[in-house]
Design a protein around this motif. Structure first.
Motif, PDB file in Angstrom:
ATOM      1  N   LYS A   1       0.867  -1.182   0.000  1.00 22.04           N
ATOM      2  CA  LYS A   1       0.000   0.000   0.000  1.00 22.04           C
ATOM      3  C   LYS A   1       0.903   1.230   0.000  1.00 22.04           C
ATOM      4  N   LEU A   2       1.194   1.736  -1.204  1.00 19.60           N
ATOM      5  CA  LEU A   2       2.287   2.682  -1.385  1.00 19.60           C
ATOM      6  C   LEU A   2       1.842   4.139  -1.458  1.00 19.60           C
ATOM      7  N   LEU A   3       0.567   4.411  -1.280  1.00 23.67           N
ATOM      8  CA  LEU A   3       0.077   5.779  -1.412  1.00 23.67           C
ATOM      9  C   LEU A   3       0.761   6.763  -0.464  1.00 23.67           C
ATOM     10  N   PRO A   4       0.986   6.414   0.830  1.00 23.78           N
ATOM     11  CA  PRO A   4       1.531   7.418   1.748  1.00 23.78           C
ATOM     12  C   PRO A   4       3.059   7.488   1.808  1.00 23.78           C
ATOM     13  N   VAL A   5       3.772   6.652   1.068  1.00 18.52           N
ATOM     14  CA  VAL A   5       5.208   6.545   1.310  1.00 18.52           C
ATOM     15  C   VAL A   5       5.959   7.833   0.977  1.00 18.52           C
ATOM     16  N   ARG A   6       5.556   8.539  -0.070  1.00 20.10           N
ATOM     17  CA  ARG A   6       6.262   9.775  -0.426  1.00 20.10           C
ATOM     18  C   ARG A   6       6.083  10.846   0.647  1.00 20.10           C
ATOM     19  N   ALA A   7       4.858  11.005   1.128  1.00 23.20           N
ATOM     20  CA  ALA A   7       4.600  11.993   2.176  1.00 23.20           C
ATOM     21  C   ALA A   7       5.369  11.646   3.449  1.00 23.20           C
ATOM     22  N   LEU A   8       5.416  10.371   3.798  1.00 23.48           N
ATOM     23  CA  LEU A   8       6.145   9.956   4.999  1.00 23.48           C
ATOM     24  C   LEU A   8       7.637  10.199   4.857  1.00 23.48           C
ATOM     25  N   ALA A   9       8.200   9.922   3.672  1.00 25.53           N
ATOM     26  CA  ALA A   9       9.628  10.152   3.452  1.00 25.53           C
ATOM     27  C   ALA A   9       9.953  11.636   3.515  1.00 25.53           C
ATOM     28  N   GLY A  10       9.098  12.470   2.912  1.00 22.24           N
ATOM     29  CA  GLY A  10       9.308  13.915   3.000  1.00 22.24           C
ATOM     30  C   GLY A  10       9.219  14.412   4.427  1.00 22.24           C
ATOM     31  N   PHE A  11       8.265  13.871   5.197  1.00 17.82           N
ATOM     32  CA  PHE A  11       8.118  14.234   6.601  1.00 17.82           C
ATOM     33  C   PHE A  11       9.369  13.855   7.392  1.00 17.82           C
ATOM     34  N   GLN A  12       9.956  12.700   7.077  1.00 13.23           N
ATOM     35  CA  GLN A  12      11.188  12.278   7.747  1.00 13.23           C
ATOM     36  C   GLN A  12      12.304  13.304   7.538  1.00 13.23           C
ATOM     37  N   ILE A  13      12.467  13.766   6.304  1.00 11.87           N
ATOM     38  CA  ILE A  13      13.522  14.741   6.008  1.00 11.87           C
ATOM     39  C   ILE A  13      13.309  16.021   6.807  1.00 11.87           C
ATOM     40  N   ILE A  14      12.068  16.475   6.871  1.00 12.19           N
ATOM     41  CA  ILE A  14      11.770  17.689   7.640  1.00 12.19           C
ATOM     42  C   ILE A  14      12.122  17.494   9.104  1.00 12.19           C
ATOM     43  N   MET A  15      11.779  16.349   9.663  1.00 13.16           N
ATOM     44  CA  MET A  15      12.084  16.069  11.064  1.00 13.16           C
ATOM     45  C   MET A  15      13.599  16.018  11.312  1.00 13.16           C
ATOM     46  N   ILE A  16      14.341  15.453  10.365  1.00  9.42           N
ATOM     47  CA  ILE A  16      15.805  15.408  10.495  1.00  9.42           C
ATOM     48  C   ILE A  16      16.382  16.820  10.469  1.00  9.42           C
ATOM     49  N   LEU A  17      15.877  17.666   9.578  1.00 11.05           N
ATOM     50  CA  LEU A  17      16.356  19.045   9.502  1.00 11.05           C
ATOM     51  C   LEU A  17      16.011  19.815  10.768  1.00 11.05           C
ATOM     52  N   VAL A  18      14.817  19.596  11.300  1.00 13.95           N
ATOM     53  CA  VAL A  18      14.427  20.259  12.553  1.00 13.95           C
ATOM     54  C   VAL A  18      15.344  19.829  13.688  1.00 13.95           C
ATOM     55  N   ALA A  19      15.580  18.531  13.805  1.00 14.57           N
ATOM     56  CA  ALA A  19      16.421  18.019  14.888  1.00 14.57           C
ATOM     57  C   ALA A  19      17.839  18.565  14.809  1.00 14.57           C
ATOM     58  N   ALA A  20      18.347  18.733  13.583  1.00 11.79           N
ATOM     59  CA  ALA A  20      19.739  19.146  13.408  1.00 11.79           C
ATOM     60  C   ALA A  20      19.946  20.649  13.569  1.00 11.79           C
ATOM     61  N   THR A  21      18.879  21.456  13.445  1.00 12.89           N
ATOM     62  CA  THR A  21      19.077  22.906  13.385  1.00 12.89           C
ATOM     63  C   THR A  21      18.389  23.706  14.492  1.00 12.89           C
ATOM     64  N   TYR A  22      17.387  23.135  15.157  1.00 18.26           N
ATOM     65  CA  TYR A  22      16.584  23.968  16.046  1.00 18.26           C
ATOM     66  C   TYR A  22      17.366  24.466  17.257  1.00 18.26           C
ATOM     67  N   GLN A  23      18.350  23.702  17.734  1.00 18.25           N
ATOM     68  CA  GLN A  23      19.052  24.035  18.966  1.00 18.25           C
ATOM     69  C   GLN A  23      19.768  25.379  18.861  1.00 18.25           C
ATOM     70  N   HIS A  24      20.401  25.656  17.721  1.00 18.47           N
ATOM     71  CA  HIS A  24      21.132  26.913  17.581  1.00 18.47           C
ATOM     72  C   HIS A  24      20.390  27.928  16.718  1.00 18.47           C
ATOM     73  N   ASN A  25      19.136  27.653  16.409  1.00 23.53           N
ATOM     74  CA  ASN A  25      18.303  28.619  15.693  1.00 23.53           C
ATOM     75  C   ASN A  25      18.102  29.878  16.550  1.00 23.53           C
ATOM     76  N   PRO A  26      18.173  31.095  15.996  1.00 23.08           N
ATOM     77  CA  PRO A  26      18.276  31.479  14.584  1.00 23.08           C
ATOM     78  C   PRO A  26      19.711  31.655  14.078  1.00 23.08           C
ATOM     79  N   ASP A  27      20.705  31.185  14.848  1.00 23.93           N
ATOM     80  CA  ASP A  27      22.087  31.274  14.374  1.00 23.93           C
ATOM     81  C   ASP A  27      22.284  30.266  13.251  1.00 23.93           C
TER      82      ASP A  27
END
Length: 337
Positions: free
Chosen positions: A256-282
């Motif tokens: 059932k492959l309908l949601p896989v693209r949205a889930l993968a995109g969501f993963q990337i966003i979460m990785i970017l948030v985790a890696a950058t939020y601590q020193h944001n807005p620097d």
């Protein structure tokens, strides 16, 4: 209005990493495929990236324009101390696009097709690698404006073990996105089985290179683990990314492959948030102890206001047509199948 500008900058980076990353990953996945299966992989990758491969770099252009107009000091610092990886990344983008075009549309099929294909493969590999090096340099405090020699100013500002690890991690994320995005472009069970197997391989690649990033950060005295796991938002982001991975595996298992693209995109966003939020807005942490901030190192207020309105009005024209482009190609693909 400054928050509107920062929001568009964040959006453009996320979309370039997701859509552009899947684009780059197409060549990486082909390169990682055995010779006997490459004709199937090439066909699937072509159908997967065809709708947006020319539009993907729009997000990179928007991000560069925002930095150039709205944050000139940040743009100057990056283009000065990171000019070598930036140039190599741009060369990779140009070489890859050119090779992709001639590989598919050259009027004469001869040995040059092999050369075009190899350029496409390795340009797809090195471009996200240098993108990862650039991203790592902005947070690793390796850029030191007070350095007094060429190597420290322009080479070791980006060439270090942490940068290499992040570069490999970026490459693995691109391959992962391409393999996941391609699942809905398959036309039979053989192709679907091939791409599911490739998705499992790229998942392992992401996990291994992710651990390599944490190891390199530890030995380079970069508090990456503290940045991510010291506050609830970082823990939540990593947890959501992990849960999304489990949902993708379940969707592949049940076909059932309908949601896989949205889930993968969501993963990337979460990785970017985790890696950058601590020193944001620097956005850039310098080796001399100073930081460049998205809230402090900005252009004149009138410039920020004009830029914000230009981005808002421009998005009203760009985004609907982009979504229509993606919908049109998907619809045509479905009719073909």
């Amino acid at each position: 209005m400054i928050y509107v500008v920062i929001g568009f900058l964040w959006l453009s980076v996320c979309l370039y990493m997701i859509l552009g990353g899947a684009d780059f990953g197409a060549g990486i996945v082909e390169l990682m495929t055995k010779e006997k299966n490459r004709k199937y992989t090439e066909k699937i990758m072509y159908e997967s990236i065809a709708p947006v491969w020319e539009a993907n770099h729009m997000w990179l252009i928007i991000a560069i324009v925002i930095l150039f107009v709205g944050f000139p000091e940040i743009y100057t610092t990056m283009s000065t101390y990171l000019h070598i990886p930036l140039v190599l990344m741009l060369v990779g983008i140009i070489a890859r696009g050119t090779a992709f075009t001639f590989r598919h549309y050259d009027a004469v099929e001869d040995r040059w097709q092999i050369i075009y294909t190899q350029i496409f493969y390795y340009a797809s590999l090195i471009t996200p690698f240098f993108l990862g090096l650039i991203a790592a340099a902005t947070v690793s405090q390796s850029i030191n404006p007070d350095a007094d020699n060429f190597l420290d100013l322009y080479i070791f500002s980006w060439l270090n073990w942490f940068g290499v690890a992040v570069g490999l991690f970026t490459v693995s994320l691109c391959a992962y996105l391409a393999s996941i995005f391609s699942l809905r472009e398959t036309t039979d069970r053989l192709e679907l089985g091939l791409m599911i197997k490739k998705s499992h391989q790229t998942m392992i690649f992401v996990v291994v290179t992710g651990l390599l990033v944490f190891s390199a950060a530890h030995f380079s005295d970069i508090p990456l683990a503290k940045w991510i796991f010291s506050k609830p938002l970082g823990i939540m982001s990593i947890s959501f990314a992990t849960v999304s991975l489990g949902l993708i595996l379940r969707a592949m298992h049940k076909r059932k492959l309908l949601p896989v693209r949205a889930l993968a995109g969501f993963q990337i966003i979460m990785i970017l948030v985790a890696a950058t939020y601590q020193h944001n807005p620097d956005i850039i942490l310098l080796g001399n102890g100073e930081h460049l901030s998205l809230l402090k190192h900005i252009a004149a207020p009138k410039t920020i206001t004009a830029l914000g309105w230009a981005l808002i009005l421009g998005s009203l024209f760009i985004l609907p047509f982009l979504f229509y482009l993606m919908f049109s190609f998907t619809k045509a693909s479905n009719k073909k199948i």
